[in-house]
Motif scaffolding. Structure first.
Motif, mmCIF file in Angstrom:
data_model
loop_
_atom_site.group_PDB
_atom_site.id
_atom_site.type_symbol
_atom_site.label_atom_id
_atom_site.label_comp_id
_atom_site.label_asym_id
_atom_site.label_seq_id
_atom_site.Cartn_x
_atom_site.Cartn_y
_atom_site.Cartn_z
ATOM 1 N N LEU A 16 7.114 88.728 -54.465
ATOM 2 C CA LEU A 16 7.115 89.893 -53.578
ATOM 3 C C LEU A 16 8.448 90.003 -52.846
ATOM 4 O O LEU A 16 9.027 91.090 -52.763
ATOM 5 C CB LEU A 16 5.968 89.788 -52.561
ATOM 6 C CG LEU A 16 5.980 90.832 -51.450
ATOM 7 C CD1 LEU A 16 5.618 92.212 -52.001
ATOM 8 C CD2 LEU A 16 5.038 90.428 -50.333
ATOM 9 N N GLU A 19 11.160 91.144 -55.310
ATOM 10 C CA GLU A 19 10.897 92.526 -55.728
ATOM 11 C C GLU A 19 11.247 93.520 -54.630
ATOM 12 O O GLU A 19 11.808 94.588 -54.887
ATOM 13 C CB GLU A 19 9.417 92.651 -56.103
ATOM 14 C CG GLU A 19 9.024 93.934 -56.774
ATOM 15 C CD GLU A 19 7.567 93.884 -57.192
ATOM 16 O OE1 GLU A 19 6.772 94.664 -56.627
ATOM 17 O OE2 GLU A 19 7.226 93.059 -58.060
ATOM 18 N N GLU A 20 10.923 93.163 -53.386
ATOM 19 C CA GLU A 20 11.148 94.064 -52.251
ATOM 20 C C GLU A 20 12.467 93.776 -51.528
ATOM 21 O O GLU A 20 12.720 94.348 -50.472
ATOM 22 C CB GLU A 20 9.982 93.949 -51.253
ATOM 23 C CG GLU A 20 8.629 94.314 -51.831
ATOM 24 C CD GLU A 20 8.491 95.792 -52.100
ATOM 25 O OE1 GLU A 20 9.045 96.599 -51.332
ATOM 26 O OE2 GLU A 20 7.822 96.139 -53.099
ATOM 27 N N ASN A 21 13.278 92.845 -52.061
ATOM 28 C CA ASN A 21 14.543 92.452 -51.437
ATOM 29 C C ASN A 21 14.327 91.967 -49.999
ATOM 30 O O ASN A 21 15.018 92.391 -49.065
ATOM 31 C CB ASN A 21 15.556 93.596 -51.496
ATOM 32 C CG ASN A 21 16.965 93.115 -51.263
ATOM 33 O OD1 ASN A 21 17.283 91.953 -51.517
ATOM 34 N ND2 ASN A 21 17.816 93.988 -50.771
ATOM 35 N N LEU A 22 13.353 91.059 -49.842
ATOM 36 C CA LEU A 22 12.988 90.557 -48.520
ATOM 37 C C LEU A 22 13.209 89.053 -48.362
ATOM 38 O O LEU A 22 12.670 88.462 -47.420
ATOM 39 C CB LEU A 22 11.499 90.854 -48.252
ATOM 40 C CG LEU A 22 11.060 92.304 -48.225
ATOM 41 C CD1 LEU A 22 9.540 92.409 -48.156
ATOM 42 C CD2 LEU A 22 11.696 93.022 -47.045
ATOM 43 N N SER A 70 6.740 91.290 -40.494
ATOM 44 C CA SER A 70 6.562 92.415 -41.416
ATOM 45 C C SER A 70 5.103 92.543 -41.863
ATOM 46 O O SER A 70 4.334 91.583 -41.823
ATOM 47 C CB SER A 70 7.454 92.219 -42.648
ATOM 48 O OG SER A 70 7.025 91.086 -43.378
ATOM 49 N N ALA A 72 4.285 92.856 -44.832
ATOM 50 C CA ALA A 72 4.164 92.026 -46.040
ATOM 51 C C ALA A 72 3.685 90.621 -45.685
ATOM 52 O O ALA A 72 2.759 90.094 -46.312
ATOM 53 C CB ALA A 72 5.500 91.958 -46.773
#
Length: 191
Positions: A16, A19-22, A70, A72
């Protein structure tokens, strides 16, 4: 089993994050969550208590973390609690952090010496590790253990390079013991 759980959940969080650049932000948030959990023993007791319903635990997660981390990571914490895997959270976080460091090519090493190392010695050790690995940067934890007598022991993950005098003496002693036992064995057979 704990490693399997940490790997499964840690991989999901890592995927995740990529994929989300986190990756960077989740690393920071996880460190903050770890601090909050460490400093608030009552929170951990609530989340670990088998008699407290999951819905109440989820409510506590929302109250403590919503708006501070976040969505997420809040959602991830909700999944971990819902699945009854809260006790695995430290291992999940450690696995995630290790995956991110590998992804970012950050090496982690522990260097043990018999005496404190100078800044120049530390710089040379770091450079040697960078030259002999695929890492771009290193995080090195330096420790002093006087029982090592001299030399260095470097640990990176499950790899260990031990060039301490203590290990050399132990190997020498083992070799001498083997020679001594073989000599005694030959003497007994000759009789």
């Amino acid at each position: 089993m704990a490693k399997l759980v940490a790997g499964t959940y840690g991989d999901a969080l890592f995927e995740l994050a990529v994929e989300e650049n986190l990756t960077d932000s989740l690393m920071e948030e996880i460190q903050m969550v770890q601090t909050v959990l460490k400093e608030n023993g009552d929170l951990e007791k609530i989340l670990m208590h088998p008699e407290i319903p999951k819905q109440k635990k989820l409510q506590v997660i929302e109250e403590v973390f919503k708006g501070r981390i976040s969505d997420a990571l809040t959602g991830f914490l909700r999944i971990v609690v819902t699945k009854g895997r809260y006790k695995n959270l430290p291992d999940i976080f450690a696995y995630f952090i290790a995956r991110v460091k590998e992804y970012k090519k950050i090496g982690v090493a522990e260097v043990t010496s018999a005496v404190p190392l100078t800044g120049e010695q530390k710089r040379r050790i770091e450079q040697k590790l960078l030259d002999t690995t695929r890492y771009k940067t290193m995080e090195i934890d330096y420790k002093v253990d006087e029982s090592k007598i001299g030399g260095l022991m470097i640990r990176m993950g499950d790899r260990i390079v031990d060039s301490t005098l203590r290990s050399r003496l132990d190997r020498l002693t083992g070799g001498l013991m083997k020679i001594s036992l073989e000599s005694e064995k030959e003497g007994v057979q000759a009789s």
